[in-house]
Design a protein around this motif. Structure first.
Motif, PDB file in Angstrom:
ATOM      1  N   LEU A  57       0.863  -1.277   0.144  1.00 45.70           N
ATOM      2  CA  LEU A  57      -0.217   0.232  -0.125  1.00 45.70           C
ATOM      3  C   LEU A  57       1.258   1.334  -0.330  1.00 45.70           C
ATOM      4  CD1 LEU A  57      -2.642   1.261   0.265  1.00 45.70           C
ATOM      5  CD2 LEU A  57      -2.397   1.455   2.942  1.00 45.70           C
ATOM      6  N   LEU A  58       0.638   2.008  -0.951  1.00 48.80           N
ATOM      7  CA  LEU A  58       1.674   3.041  -1.085  1.00 48.80           C
ATOM      8  C   LEU A  58       0.278   4.891  -0.516  1.00 48.80           C
ATOM      9  CD1 LEU A  58       3.115   3.614  -4.750  1.00 48.80           C
ATOM     10  CD2 LEU A  58       4.624   3.465  -2.254  1.00 48.80           C
ATOM     11  N   VAL A 212      -4.075  11.558  -6.313  1.00 44.00           N
ATOM     12  CA  VAL A 212      -4.792  10.505  -5.680  1.00 44.00           C
ATOM     13  C   VAL A 212      -4.007   9.811  -4.254  1.00 44.00           C
ATOM     14  CG1 VAL A 212      -3.485   7.693  -5.689  1.00 44.00           C
ATOM     15  CG2 VAL A 212      -3.752   9.026  -8.182  1.00 44.00           C
ATOM     16  N   SER A 213      -5.423   9.762  -3.870  1.00 44.43           N
ATOM     17  CA  SER A 213      -5.207   8.985  -2.648  1.00 44.43           C
ATOM     18  C   SER A 213      -4.368   7.999  -1.873  1.00 44.43           C
ATOM     19  CB  SER A 213      -6.522   9.225  -1.842  1.00 44.43           C
ATOM     20  OG  SER A 213      -7.451   9.499  -2.179  1.00 44.43           O
ATOM     21  N   ARG A 214      -4.167   7.211  -2.776  1.00 45.70           N
ATOM     22  CA  ARG A 214      -3.342   5.838  -2.646  1.00 45.70           C
ATOM     23  C   ARG A 214      -3.178   5.191  -3.995  1.00 45.70           C
ATOM     24  NH1 ARG A 214      -6.931   1.695   1.102  1.00 45.70           N
ATOM     25  NH2 ARG A 214      -6.048   3.586   3.464  1.00 45.70           N
ATOM     26  N   VAL A 215      -2.150   4.373  -3.650  1.00 48.87           N
ATOM     27  CA  VAL A 215      -1.509   3.128  -4.681  1.00 48.87           C
ATOM     28  C   VAL A 215      -2.461   1.361  -3.976  1.00 48.87           C
ATOM     29  CG1 VAL A 215      -0.811   2.819  -6.511  1.00 48.87           C
ATOM     30  CG2 VAL A 215      -0.325   4.798  -6.025  1.00 48.87           C
ATOM     31  N   LEU A 216      -2.779   1.197  -4.815  1.00 49.31           N
ATOM     32  CA  LEU A 216      -2.487  -0.432  -4.000  1.00 49.31           C
ATOM     33  C   LEU A 216      -1.310  -1.481  -5.503  1.00 49.31           C
ATOM     34  CD1 LEU A 216      -5.674  -1.691  -3.742  1.00 49.31           C
ATOM     35  CD2 LEU A 216      -4.004  -1.179  -1.669  1.00 49.31           C
ATOM     36  N   ASN A 255      11.525   0.121  -2.461  1.00 44.31           N
ATOM     37  CA  ASN A 255      11.707   0.643  -3.768  1.00 44.31           C
ATOM     38  C   ASN A 255      10.761   1.512  -4.386  1.00 44.31           C
ATOM     39  OD1 ASN A 255      12.422  -1.768  -7.154  1.00 44.31           O
ATOM     40  ND2 ASN A 255      13.806  -0.119  -5.794  1.00 44.31           N
ATOM     41  N   VAL A 256       9.826   1.388  -4.125  1.00 44.12           N
ATOM     42  CA  VAL A 256       8.130   1.629  -5.385  1.00 44.12           C
ATOM     43  C   VAL A 256       8.267   3.228  -4.355  1.00 44.12           C
ATOM     44  CG1 VAL A 256       5.976   1.780  -5.862  1.00 44.12           C
ATOM     45  CG2 VAL A 256       7.278  -0.744  -5.721  1.00 44.12           C
ATOM     46  N   GLU A 257       8.566   3.287  -2.847  1.00 45.88           N
ATOM     47  CA  GLU A 257       7.948   4.283  -2.756  1.00 45.88           C
ATOM     48  C   GLU A 257       9.173   5.152  -2.776  1.00 45.88           C
ATOM     49  OE1 GLU A 257       8.351   4.521   2.590  1.00 45.88           O
ATOM     50  OE2 GLU A 257       9.921   5.155   1.497  1.00 45.88           O
ATOM     51  N   GLU A 258      10.548   4.955  -3.275  1.00 43.13           N
ATOM     52  CA  GLU A 258      11.659   5.617  -3.979  1.00 43.13           C
ATOM     53  C   GLU A 258      11.204   6.769  -5.288  1.00 43.13           C
ATOM     54  OE1 GLU A 258      15.531   3.740  -2.230  1.00 43.13           O
ATOM     55  OE2 GLU A 258      14.506   3.311  -4.042  1.00 43.13           O
TER      56      GLU A 258
END
Lengths: 408, 231
Positions: A57-58, A212-216, A255-258
């Motif tokens: 969850l981002l 965007v509020s969040r990304v799954l 990695n995605v967070e970066e």
């Protein structure tokens, strides 16, 4: 002379040598096949398990409020672990008032991608959205195809008394948007209280363009182990590198967070843990089967060697009588067994590789590429079988009493 | 020190006993054997079947440990030696000739003789090969060095076994009925050969035999009856 002793053994006892060779070959073949397909099975199972839903969850890193930028989303397909990311979808939420046919209800309007064609320069084109990461959703009707279409959760639809083909007006902070309901979705979860509409429409309704509020995110990961659970902040440089280059859910999340500005990535542990546990058990079963196969081979080798030892006891007794020490006796028999096991390892590898290919084609309808480590593993398996199978016969050989054997 | 070395017997057994059995039921087959053998002796060990001859030979050959007493090989106490040291001592100091020669069938006569040399050194040198050929020549098999045992007569096989026993030039050779499986002519030939080697090299021989005719030709006869030396 040692060579003559070995040659003599091979020529004089072809049946015993053949039995030992076959036992070792079978063990190496089964180990090669199991280990060869275990990677494939894990991969296929991991892919299957992705239907459990997203495992990362981002969300915005700000404690309250804050949004992610839609324009950053394509970067997710450019990260180090991009090939492990099987799908993602953004959401933009808000509490809304829904009205249909004179009924009014409060609920959540959710802007998202359903099946968006994503083009990223330098990368393969891909389809991203809910359809990909939530394949278990059941939609009565169809998925939205234009900006004014939406699907509605079954619970909310029931309260509004709406079915596919009806209209729902959505009001957020005084702004309204009418949606044509093209499907009613059943998920078994909180999504049934929501209305899902194209992201761009909801951004416009909420006056939050590009937000965007969040990304799954759904990613293929390896089961967490003790090392994977360590806090990266406490790791040495080498440890961090190893952690970063292993597809733990935590390292993929990092990695995605970066690449997502202002984001915080969190593993969805209930999914990640369940997958990890299942894959771990699967790997354990494969490993156990391999060990059992090797154990059976070692037992067969041991039995054959025992028979061979009984036949050769006069030779052993004579060598002991004329001064052969334990090391020399061991060298002759271990050398002989190791030679057979090397041959058995090579043939076992070739057979096992073919067996793995057949299993993969039959069960998964796909071909597999043998990893480089499989050949040395097959040889080591064969040597292990040979050594394990030699222990008891060799002990017997070393205990042979020349007196009893050479008398009369 | 040198005086001690000069008078050190090849073999000295003192009150050697041997029991077999377990769980409290034991049978004593050797009842306190004391025996000394000097270098160069050519001794026959005789006695009826079951008198303990083979057991005694095995104990002297360091193939079995006595239950009690002491055995000194060239002055060294063997009772306290670890197995590896016993194996080394056996390889260097004792040659064996068995009734059934026990040659390795796949090896030639020369290779059978070279076996103890290879085991002693861990490798083969040209000198060792020369010695093995010389020994086979000495036992009358110069033209049979490359023959495998299957192509040799019983007497010839026993000659190969004698050459093998002498390969590492041991000070003591133990022969367990070396002529027991041969006809009279071959037996005489083998016995004569052993005697000649004893005279030439000073190698000590202890020969178990049932043949009183051959025993009489030895320089000393030790008779064993019911596990005791009687003469």
């Amino acid at each position: 002379m040692l060579f003559r002793i070995l040659k003599n053994s091979f020529l004089k006892r072809p049946k015993a040598v053949l039995l030992i060779f076959l036992s070792i070959t079978m063990g190496a073949a089964v180990a090669t096949a199991f280990l060869g397909i275990s990677g494939e099975i894990s991969h296929k199972m991991a892919l299957e398990l992705r239907s459990y839903g997203a495992n990362i969850l981002l969300e915005p890193s700000a404690v309250e409020g804050g949004f992610l930028r839609e324009e950053d989303l394509p970067k997710i397909k450019t990260v180090f672990w991009k090939y492990n990311i099987t799908g993602f979808t953004p959401y933009l939420f808000s509490i809304a008032e829904f009205s249909a046919g004179g009924k009014k209800e409060r609920g959540v309007v959710s802007g998202t991608w359903f099946a968006k064609q994503l083009e990223v320069p330098g990368e393969d084109s891909s389809i991203q959205g809910i359809k990909g990461i939530a394949p278990w959703w059941e939609v009565q009707g169809r998925w939205p195809e234009d900006a004014a279409e939406a699907i509605i959760g079954a619970a909310l639809a029931k309260r509004l008394n709406v079915v596919a083909g009806g209209d729902v007006t959505t009001i957020v902070r005084g702004r309204s948007q009418q949606f044509r309901i093209v499907g009613v979705v059943t998920t078994g979860g909180y999504e049934e209280e929501q209305l899902f509409a194209p992201l761009v429409t909801v951004q416009s309704l909420l006056q939050l363009p590009g937000k965007v509020s969040r990304v799954l995110v759904s990613a293929l990961t390896v089961p967490m182990d003790d090392f994977g659970k360590k806090d990266p902040a406490t790791m040495s440089k080498d440890e961090y590198e190893k952690w970063y280059c292993t597809a733990y859910v935590t390292s993929v999340a990092k990695n995605v967070e970066e690449v997502m500005a202002g984001s915080r990535a969190k593993p969805i542990w209930q999914i990640a843990s369940a997958e990890g546990a299942l894959l771990k058990k699967l790997n354990s079963v494969m490993l156990l089967l391999t060990v059992l196969a090797l154990g059976a081979s070692a037992t067969a080798v041991s039995t054959s060697l025992m028979a061979s030892m009984a036949e050769r006891s006069p030779e052993i007794a004579l060598m002991k009588a004329v001064g052969a020490d334990r090391f020399q006796i061991s060298a002759i028999f271990v050398g002989e067994t190791l030679l057979i096991s090397m041959a058995g390892g090579v043939v076992g590898y070739l057979l096992g590789d073919q067996l793995a290919e057949v299993i993969s084609r039959t069960v998964f309808s796909s071909t597999i590429v043998s990893p480089l480590w499989l050949f040395p593993t097959a040889i080591i398996s064969a040597l292990s079988v040979a050594i394990a199978g030699s222990v008891v016969p060799l002990r017997r050989a070393l205990l042979i009493e020349p007196v009893r054997v050479l008398k009369g | 020190m040198s005086e001690h070395t000069i008078h050190t017997p090849i073999l000295q057994l003192t009150d050697v006993r041997k029991e077999y059995g377990s769980d409290g039921i034991t049978t004593e087959v050797l009842h306190g054997i004391s025996l000394t053998m000097e270098q160069g002796e050519f001794t026959a060990l005789i006695g009826p079947s079951g008198s303990g001859k083979s057991t005694l030979l095995n104990i002297i050959g360091l193939l079995e440990q006595p239950t009690g007493g002491s055995l000194l090989m060239q002055g060294r106490e063997t009772g306290t030696m670890p197995e590896e040291e016993l194996t080394r001592l056996r390889g260097k100091s004792i040659g064996f000739v068995f009734q059934f020669h026990h040659l390795i069938p796949a090896f030639t006569a020369l290779e059978n003789v070279m076996l103890p040399l290879m085991l002693e050194e861990g490798r083969l040198t040209p000198e060792q090969r020369e010695r093995a050929v010389w020994l086979l020549t000495r036992v009358g098999l110069a033209d049979r060095v490359d023959f495998k045992p299957g192509k040799l007569s019983g007497g010839q096989q026993q000659r190969v076994a004698i050459a093998r026993a002498l390969a590492v030039n041991p000070p003591l050779v133990l022969a367990d009925e070396p002529t027991g499986n041969l006809d009279t002519a071959a037996a005489d030939g083998i016995f004569k050969l052993l005697y000649e080697i004893n005279r030439e090299s000073g190698t000590t021989f202890l020969i178990v035999t049932h043949d009183p005719r051959l025993a009489k030709r030895c320089s000393r006869v030790v008779e064993l009856v019911d596990g005791r030396v009687v003469s």
